[in-house]
Scaffold this motif. Sequence first.
Motif, PDB file in Angstrom:
ATOM      1  N   PRO A  91       0.833  -1.214   0.000  1.00  0.00           N
ATOM      2  CA  PRO A  91       0.000   0.000   0.000  1.00  0.00           C
ATOM      3  C   PRO A  91       0.863   1.256   0.000  1.00  0.00           C
ATOM      4  O   PRO A  91       1.932   1.290   0.611  1.00  0.00           O
ATOM      5  N   TYR A  92       0.377   2.270  -0.685  1.00  0.00           N
ATOM      6  CA  TYR A  92       1.067   3.555  -0.730  1.00  0.00           C
ATOM      7  C   TYR A  92       0.282   4.557   0.114  1.00  0.00           C
ATOM      8  O   TYR A  92      -0.853   4.909  -0.211  1.00  0.00           O
ATOM      9  N   GLY A  93       0.866   5.002   1.218  1.00  0.00           N
ATOM     10  CA  GLY A  93       0.220   5.992   2.070  1.00  0.00           C
ATOM     11  C   GLY A  93      -1.001   5.448   2.785  1.00  0.00           C
ATOM     12  O   GLY A  93      -1.148   4.241   2.995  1.00  0.00           O
ATOM     13  N   ALA A  94      -1.897   6.351   3.159  1.00  0.00           N
ATOM     14  CA  ALA A  94      -3.128   5.963   3.868  1.00  0.00           C
ATOM     15  C   ALA A  94      -4.037   5.172   2.933  1.00  0.00           C
ATOM     16  O   ALA A  94      -4.070   5.409   1.721  1.00  0.00           O
TER      17      ALA A  94
ATOM     18  N   THR B  37      -7.064  11.520   0.565  1.00  0.00           N
ATOM     19  CA  THR B  37      -6.338  11.684   1.821  1.00  0.00           C
ATOM     20  C   THR B  37      -6.393  13.140   2.259  1.00  0.00           C
ATOM     21  O   THR B  37      -6.543  14.056   1.432  1.00  0.00           O
ATOM     22  N   TYR B  38      -6.228  13.356   3.560  1.00  0.00           N
ATOM     23  CA  TYR B  38      -6.470  14.698   4.110  1.00  0.00           C
ATOM     24  C   TYR B  38      -5.657  14.912   5.370  1.00  0.00           C
ATOM     25  O   TYR B  38      -5.504  14.005   6.196  1.00  0.00           O
TER      26      TYR B  38
ATOM     27  N   ARG C   6      -2.573  15.976  -0.722  1.00  0.00           N
ATOM     28  CA  ARG C   6      -1.758  14.919  -1.318  1.00  0.00           C
ATOM     29  C   ARG C   6      -0.876  14.313  -0.233  1.00  0.00           C
ATOM     30  O   ARG C   6      -0.227  15.017   0.528  1.00  0.00           O
ATOM     31  N   ASN C   7      -0.894  12.980  -0.150  1.00  0.00           N
ATOM     32  CA  ASN C   7      -0.144  12.237   0.869  1.00  0.00           C
ATOM     33  C   ASN C   7      -0.570  12.617   2.291  1.00  0.00           C
ATOM     34  O   ASN C   7       0.253  12.647   3.205  1.00  0.00           O
ATOM     35  N   GLY C   8      -1.857  12.913   2.466  1.00  0.00           N
ATOM     36  CA  GLY C   8      -2.372  13.214   3.798  1.00  0.00           C
ATOM     37  C   GLY C   8      -2.282  12.008   4.719  1.00  0.00           C
ATOM     38  O   GLY C   8      -2.231  10.855   4.276  1.00  0.00           O
TER      39      GLY C   8
ATOM     40  N   GLY D 101      -3.985   2.341  -1.928  1.00  0.00           N
ATOM     41  CA  GLY D 101      -3.751   3.769  -1.798  1.00  0.00           C
ATOM     42  C   GLY D 101      -4.007   4.518  -3.086  1.00  0.00           C
ATOM     43  O   GLY D 101      -4.324   3.943  -4.127  1.00  0.00           O
ATOM     44  N   GLN D 102      -3.881   5.836  -3.009  1.00  0.00           N
ATOM     45  CA  GLN D 102      -4.057   6.703  -4.174  1.00  0.00           C
ATOM     46  C   GLN D 102      -2.669   7.075  -4.680  1.00  0.00           C
ATOM     47  O   GLN D 102      -1.935   7.822  -4.051  1.00  0.00           O
ATOM     48  N   ARG D 103      -2.317   6.579  -5.852  1.00  0.00           N
ATOM     49  CA  ARG D 103      -0.932   6.614  -6.297  1.00  0.00           C
ATOM     50  C   ARG D 103      -0.688   7.575  -7.458  1.00  0.00           C
ATOM     51  O   ARG D 103       0.257   8.350  -7.452  1.00  0.00           O
ATOM     52  N   ILE D 104      -1.527   7.525  -8.468  1.00  0.00           N
ATOM     53  CA  ILE D 104      -1.288   8.290  -9.693  1.00  0.00           C
ATOM     54  C   ILE D 104      -1.592   9.772  -9.480  1.00  0.00           C
ATOM     55  O   ILE D 104      -2.633  10.131  -8.934  1.00  0.00           O
TER      56      ILE D 104
END
Length: 703
Positions: free
Chosen positions: A25-28, A249-250, A276-278, A425-428
């Motif tokens: 997973p990338y981030g939250a 993410t926040y 971004r990247n919260g 995660g949200q990557r792009i």
Amino acid sequence: MKNRILTFGIVLATVFSHAQKPLKPYGAVPSDAQLKWHEMEMYCIVHYGSATYTDKEWGYGDEDPALINPSNFDAQQIVSAAKAGGFKGIIVVAKHHDGLCLWPTETTDYSIKKSPWKNGKGDIIREYQKACEKLGMKMGIYCSPWDRNSPLYGTPAYVDMYRKQLQELYSHYGNLFTSWHDGANGGDGYYGNARETRKIDRATYYDWPATWAITRKMQPEAVIFGDVGPDVRWVGNEEGHAGETCWATYDPQAPEEGKIPSNGFTKYELGIEGTRNGRYWMPAECDVSLRPGWFYHAREDSRVKTPAELLDLYYKSVGRGANLDLGLSPNPQGQLNPEDIHSLHQFGTLLKQTFAVNLAEGAALQASNVRDNNLSQYGPQHLLDQDRYSYWATDDTVNTPQLTVTLPAEKTFNVIRLRENIKLGQRIEAFEVEAFLNRTWKKIASATSIGPNRLIRLPEKITTGKIRLTITRSPAAIALSDFGLYNEPVMMAKPLIRRNTEGRITLSSANATSTIYYTLDGSLPTLKSIRYRQPFTQPDNGIIKAISVNNGQQSEAAVLRFGPVKSGWKIMGPESGSTKYPAAYAIDDDPATFWNSGPVQPSSILPYLTIDTGRQQSINGITYLPRQDGNSDGMVSHYRIEVSNDGSHWLTASEGEFSNIKANPVEQQVSFKKPVSGRYLRFNAIRVVSGNGCTAAEIGVIP
């Protein structure tokens, strides 16, 4: 033979030593409840209560529960209309700010038990629960934290009462998909006849962590919505749209670093885009009403959002990775009006027609990179299956891959859909799309965030046999789960209706060959209605509806409701100190302009506007349109309206509040208790949303 075995073993060991690890997973990332929420995409929130009968947006807390006596309440009709629109659930407003509980609560006498409906034995929440269960719809609950009726509000005892109300709702009405909590907390109210203003610290008063612990325990599958989550955040407007870039993410502004924030700490400018990247997976909800207001108002029957307008909101909310929460407003009889039902049904039909067929099905997919060359697990074919979480992935070192889609034959489309496997995660961060046109690649679209959904609506339809997708920015290997091409049904644009200050009405169409038909009696136009040929004058108040017709196709109806012309009106004072925003702009019948008084000294004294309407007349009320430029400075929240025959002696005709005007800055209508005769009108700003001046886009009278 031994040498062959040894060589094969060396090669095999080399292959495995370079194999990629499973994608991390990338981030939250979302919880299971949040995943289910994302999959819903759309739901409705239903506002019905005392304000339905008092023609207000917020009740004050002193309304008689006996007002709630619908002649034909039909929860199934309401829920069925939402389902026909493609919505997956409803949120029931069990208690609004007025404090009136629509279920037989044990916490207060101010409830449905005091209503004559079903002899005080009714339960509106139960009616919705039964309808949802029968129709296969999910149900959520909104119980307002603010209570303008309770004498306990502002004390610790009220928090105990509020939690007991939540416990009742969580215990008796099945599994909920959401517990909804907005940020309206504290202000003036009835408060058990105290009639005062009570201020609370919205971040600490409710002890949200302890309050939400009740939700987690009793409704573990429910996501919690608040201005700042903790599961779903408010997008920051009541217009139904997220930002062009919208991260799930926040990073809210929290009272203590490192702690998940309470409901009330937010950087509003970030709600629409996220961070971004919260640190937190806290996607946005876009709330907007089907009508201008959240509660039913008969004057808005002609202003129900059209199917095309709803489709546009769908692209700007769901299509940007958020969820759409559409407000429904049952009428005093306890049902949705025919106009509302028609719009929902037609919107549902539009959605089905648009997304019924993925035109990319059967295409040959060629990816510039596939993770580990493992086509079965990570190949691009997963983009065209029905699994939302199977995906095309790349090697860790490849984060700007390219995908070429060769269609079985040339296809015509105007909608592109992309999705990521958000379990990872949200990557792009950015991408572009090209089409092979006239033997060359031409860029037709580009965008930023993808997340659970990204819908790109092209300005014109494209016909091609090849599409190329390029990921232009991603901090990690991609995990793209969906690629789709769709062809939206052709929809004619509504005609444009314009009326100047002299009452002259002009109708026009985007297509010069279209024929326009219109009515002046409020009915929907048909081919037998009046055909528009040239401008005409309508000096009195009324309503015009118009349609465009071309080659057998018919547009939705455009609507303009208008009051008396203001050609004889004059501003008597005070005049604005700025030539840029003169007081005359408040009566020019142009919603794009507005009067701005500028700062007032001392700041405790707010300005007023005096208008000479040019003649003695019977006035039943006034209208106030706040500034429409997105700025709330000088926007009036509390008012006093005075009327005079001579401009010297004034009678107070009405005073009150424009509830929720900051979040929903639509035209406000003030109806007087009885008609008042006069020539002069004075609009007094008692309190404004922010700033110390006053603004008004338009002020009108209701004859």
